[in-house]
Design an enzyme around this catalytic site. Structure first.
Site, PDB file in Angstrom:
ATOM      1  N   GLY A  54       0.776  -1.441   0.368  1.00 58.96           N
ATOM      2  CA  GLY A  54       0.261  -0.024   0.086  1.00 58.96           C
ATOM      3  C   GLY A  54       0.669   1.157  -0.110  1.00 58.96           C
ATOM      4  O   GLY A  54       2.002   0.890   0.640  1.00 58.96           O
ATOM      5  N   CYS A  81       5.081  -6.509   1.364  1.00 64.68           N
ATOM      6  CA  CYS A  81       5.913  -4.505   1.174  1.00 64.68           C
ATOM      7  C   CYS A  81       5.360  -4.067   2.628  1.00 64.68           C
ATOM      8  O   CYS A  81       5.931  -4.631   3.710  1.00 64.68           O
ATOM      9  CB  CYS A  81       5.291  -4.176  -0.003  1.00 64.68           C
ATOM     10  SG  CYS A  81       6.135  -2.873  -0.611  1.00 64.68           S
ATOM     11  N   TYR A  82       4.414  -2.767   2.298  1.00 60.32           N
ATOM     12  CA  TYR A  82       3.968  -2.671   3.380  1.00 60.32           C
ATOM     13  C   TYR A  82       3.339  -3.815   4.402  1.00 60.32           C
ATOM     14  O   TYR A  82       2.963  -3.107   6.074  1.00 60.32           O
ATOM     15  CB  TYR A  82       2.580  -1.641   3.051  1.00 60.32           C
ATOM     16  CG  TYR A  82       2.001  -0.568   4.245  1.00 60.32           C
ATOM     17  CD1 TYR A  82       1.983   0.321   4.852  1.00 60.32           C
ATOM     18  CD2 TYR A  82       1.117  -0.831   4.455  1.00 60.32           C
ATOM     19  CE1 TYR A  82       1.655   0.876   5.828  1.00 60.32           C
ATOM     20  CE2 TYR A  82       0.265  -1.126   5.688  1.00 60.32           C
ATOM     21  CZ  TYR A  82       0.463   0.254   6.128  1.00 60.32           C
ATOM     22  OH  TYR A  82      -0.149   1.317   7.605  1.00 60.32           O
ATOM     23  N   HIS A 168       7.992  -7.950  -4.167  1.00 56.94           N
ATOM     24  CA  HIS A 168       6.608  -8.427  -4.615  1.00 56.94           C
ATOM     25  C   HIS A 168       6.636  -9.748  -4.704  1.00 56.94           C
ATOM     26  O   HIS A 168       6.494  -9.199  -6.115  1.00 56.94           O
ATOM     27  CB  HIS A 168       6.075  -6.882  -5.393  1.00 56.94           C
ATOM     28  CG  HIS A 168       5.309  -5.812  -4.788  1.00 56.94           C
ATOM     29  ND1 HIS A 168       4.761  -5.953  -4.047  1.00 56.94           N
ATOM     30  CD2 HIS A 168       6.389  -4.807  -4.535  1.00 56.94           C
ATOM     31  CE1 HIS A 168       4.529  -4.581  -3.365  1.00 56.94           C
ATOM     32  NE2 HIS A 168       5.321  -4.294  -3.273  1.00 56.94           N
ATOM     33  N   GLU A 170       4.177 -11.405  -6.453  1.00 57.00           N
ATOM     34  CA  GLU A 170       2.848 -11.127  -7.307  1.00 57.00           C
ATOM     35  C   GLU A 170       3.670 -10.959  -8.590  1.00 57.00           C
ATOM     36  O   GLU A 170       2.699 -10.676  -9.543  1.00 57.00           O
ATOM     37  CB  GLU A 170       1.495 -10.784  -6.783  1.00 57.00           C
ATOM     38  CG  GLU A 170       2.096  -8.929  -6.673  1.00 57.00           C
ATOM     39  CD  GLU A 170       2.639  -8.585  -5.362  1.00 57.00           C
ATOM     40  OE1 GLU A 170       3.392  -9.222  -4.495  1.00 57.00           O
ATOM     41  OE2 GLU A 170       2.010  -7.804  -5.261  1.00 57.00           O
ATOM     42  N   ASP A 226     -18.733 -11.027 -21.188  1.00 50.91           N
ATOM     43  CA  ASP A 226     -19.494 -11.334 -20.255  1.00 50.91           C
ATOM     44  C   ASP A 226     -20.726 -12.181 -19.627  1.00 50.91           C
ATOM     45  O   ASP A 226     -20.888 -13.112 -19.286  1.00 50.91           O
ATOM     46  CB  ASP A 226     -19.209 -10.214 -18.285  1.00 50.91           C
ATOM     47  CG  ASP A 226     -18.159  -9.885 -18.928  1.00 50.91           C
ATOM     48  OD1 ASP A 226     -16.686 -10.885 -19.391  1.00 50.91           O
ATOM     49  OD2 ASP A 226     -17.610  -8.780 -18.832  1.00 50.91           O
ATOM     50  N   LYS A 366     -11.588 -10.680 -15.483  1.00 50.43           N
ATOM     51  CA  LYS A 366     -11.728 -11.330 -16.703  1.00 50.43           C
ATOM     52  C   LYS A 366     -11.398 -12.751 -17.128  1.00 50.43           C
ATOM     53  O   LYS A 366     -11.925 -13.251 -18.168  1.00 50.43           O
ATOM     54  CB  LYS A 366     -11.213 -10.649 -17.326  1.00 50.43           C
ATOM     55  CG  LYS A 366     -11.510 -10.425 -18.913  1.00 50.43           C
ATOM     56  CD  LYS A 366     -13.015  -9.505 -18.929  1.00 50.43           C
ATOM     57  CE  LYS A 366     -14.106  -9.167 -20.362  1.00 50.43           C
ATOM     58  NZ  LYS A 366     -14.883  -8.919 -20.521  1.00 50.43           N
TER      59      LYS A 366
END
Ligand code: XMP
Length: 510
Positions: A54, A81-82, A168, A170, A226, A366
């Site tokens: 964050g 991280c944060y 990170h 990710e 969708d 998605k």
């Protein structure tokens, strides 16, 4: 009970990415605001918790924090991280306020290659994006990796199963990020990885049956991915109790209405095709303001849809293809992302018609919708289609809309898309389309001077439409597209390529 990982969101730019990576590894994950009450967290019986990154500093006066109880639930916690800094501070360590930011690639050196970091080479590339860093670890913690600027680039308390990474995992630039997350999920949290399109479909079908009972469900089809996938999954649950409505607004692309109707009927969907072209065009005559266009189209859509739906007996539910990003945007710490464009086109319809919502895709990203669609046998030509906005070509004609402009735009757009497909680049692009720019410029064709309109080509690459880069289409292909549009479409003598990034520009021009 489904295996769930809860990600507490501190407003980090990569929070959604964490959720997606975890799901890619076959474990269901949910993003919740950082201040979610501990009882609610406990109630969803998560297998583990991740604290996201964050923008804040733990030193800020009103910095977001978390109920300390998350460390006492007896389940593993990973702070990123944060999230790591906060963990360190809350558990008695010291976070150093730094004036220097460490942003971008760095090298990770592993000093303790067990559990979280097992199987990762001693040295590897990672992605950093932080100001503060942990200066002193909390009692019971040890440093397990370092980088040049962060001697405590990762930490763990094996006994409490609490972990932290300053970098990170990710982000794709962290070379072994996926392995690190996988270690956390499978080695540390004991997940089994049961989240697959197939398991999703099975659960969703049961849920829909239970919710809808023997009532009729109405679904508006747009031709997009969708609503198509939502319709098919509901069809599998309740078969002929699903009634689909497709409204042709006259703002669609060339032959689109016919193609959509044809492929949906082919899939066995019970479909009504409403031709409302005239109604929409009449209402839009003379309107130039983009937000007014959206509003008129939204209202008119609701009117047309309502008129059609009110004739359907026992209709008690309205199906919508709402996706997970729409759901989390409304709870995230940033609050609903500023309404820069009013995207939701059928707002107000369920209340007006006293219908309850069925949103079978509200847990999915998605790319997961596409996988679920594949699982359900939805044809590739529908799954691979670029997103298309509800207001359609109306927001791709700058200024006034009329038949002539629509026709020019349709022809140009068809050529653009056709050439992208032929050139083999369509599938690498998030969205590509033409914009009609009513600016007359001078040209010369044969011996004659021309004074005609501009067509702008817009093509972007993106993960989710929230940010986007202009697509690097090869020059030769751009040239071919430009030559064809100018030669084949009457009323156009100039083609330009839009090289703006989002933000600050948006994907659509209006
Ligand atoms: P922008 O232009 O905001 O677009 O960068 C982001 C994504 O949203 C689509 N878009 C819309 N979709 N109704 C929709 O259903 C709208 O009014 C609308 N405006 C933009 C756009 O095509 C892109 O995919």
């Amino acid at each position: 009970m489904r295996e769930t990982i809860i990600i507490l969101d501190f407003g980090g730019q990569y929070t959604q990415l964490i959720a997606r990576r975890i799901r890619e590894l076959g474990v269901y994950s949910e993003i919740k605001p950082y201040n979610t009450p501990i009882d609610e967290i406990r109630g969803s019986e998560p297998k583990a918790i991740i604290l996201s990154g964050g923008p804040a500093s733990v030193w800020d006066d009103d910095s977001p924090t978390v109920d300390r109880g998350v460390f006492e639930l007896g389940i593993p916690v990973l702070g990123i991280c944060y999230g790591m800094q906060l963990t360190a501070q809350l558990l008695g360590g010291i976070v150093e306020r730094s004036r220097m930011r460490e942003f971008g690639p760095a090298t990770l050196r592993i000093t303790n290659g067990f559990d979280l970091l097992s199987g990762i080479p001693d040295k590897s590339d990672i992605w950093m994006s932080h100001g503060d860093r942990v200066l002193e670890l909390p009692p019971g913690f040890e440093s397990i990796a370092e980088s040049e600027n962060s001697p405590r680039a990762a930490m763990k308390n094996r006994e409490m199963r609490i972990y932290g990474t300053q970098f990170h995992p990710e982000v794709v630039h962290t070379k072994f990020g996926k392995e690190i997350l996988s270690n956390f999920l499978f080695k540390i949290a004991g997940c089994r990885g049961m989240w697959t399109p197939k398991s999703f479909v099975e659960t969703a079908i049961k849920d829909i049956r239970q919710k809808a009972g023997d009532a009729t469900v109405i679904c508006g089809l747009s031709g997009g991915v969708d609503s198509a996938v939502a319709a098919v999954i509901i069809q599998r649950a309740i078969w002929d109790k699903l009634r689909c409505i497709f409204v042709d607004t006259g703002l669609l692309r060339m032959n689109e209405a016919e193609e959509v109707v044809e492929s949906f009927r082919h899939m066995g969907l019970n479909l009504v095709h409403v031709d409302a072209k005239e109604r929409f065009l009449n209402k839009l005559r003379g309107v130039t303001d983009p937000e007014r266009k959206r509003k008129i189209i939204g209202e008119e859509f609701v009117n047309v849809f309502e008129a059609e739906a009110s004739g359907i007996k026992d209709a008690r539910f309205l199906a919508q293809g709402t996706l997970y990003p729409d759901v989390i945007e409304s709870v995230s710490v940033k609050g609903p992302s500023a309404t820069i464009k009013s995207h939701h086109n059928v707002g107000g319809l369920p209340e007006k018609m006293n219908l309850k919502l069925i949103e079978p895709l509200r847990e999915l990203f998605k790319d997961e919708v596409r996988e679920v669609g594949r699982e359900l046998g939805v044809p590739d030509e529908i799954l691979g289609r670029h997103p298309f906005p509800g207001p359609g070509l109306a927001i791709r004609i700058i200024g006034e809309i009329d038949e002539e402009r629509l026709e020019i735009l349709r022809q140009a757009d068809r050529i653009f898309i056709e050439e992208l497909r032929k050139g083999g680049v369509y599938d690498d692009i998030w969205q590509a389309f033409c914009v009609f720019v009513p600016v007359k410029t001078v040209g010369v064709m044969g011996d004659e001077r021309t004074y005609e309109n501009v067509i702008a080509l817009r093509a972007v690459t993106s993960q989710d439409g929230m940010t986007a880069k202009w697509a690097r289409i090869p020059y030769d292909l751009l040239e071919k597209i430009s030559v064809r549009i100018i030669n084949e479409v009457r009323g156009v003598n100039r083609v330009v390529y839009d090289i703006s990034t989002k933000p600050p520009s948006t994907i659509e021009w209006e």
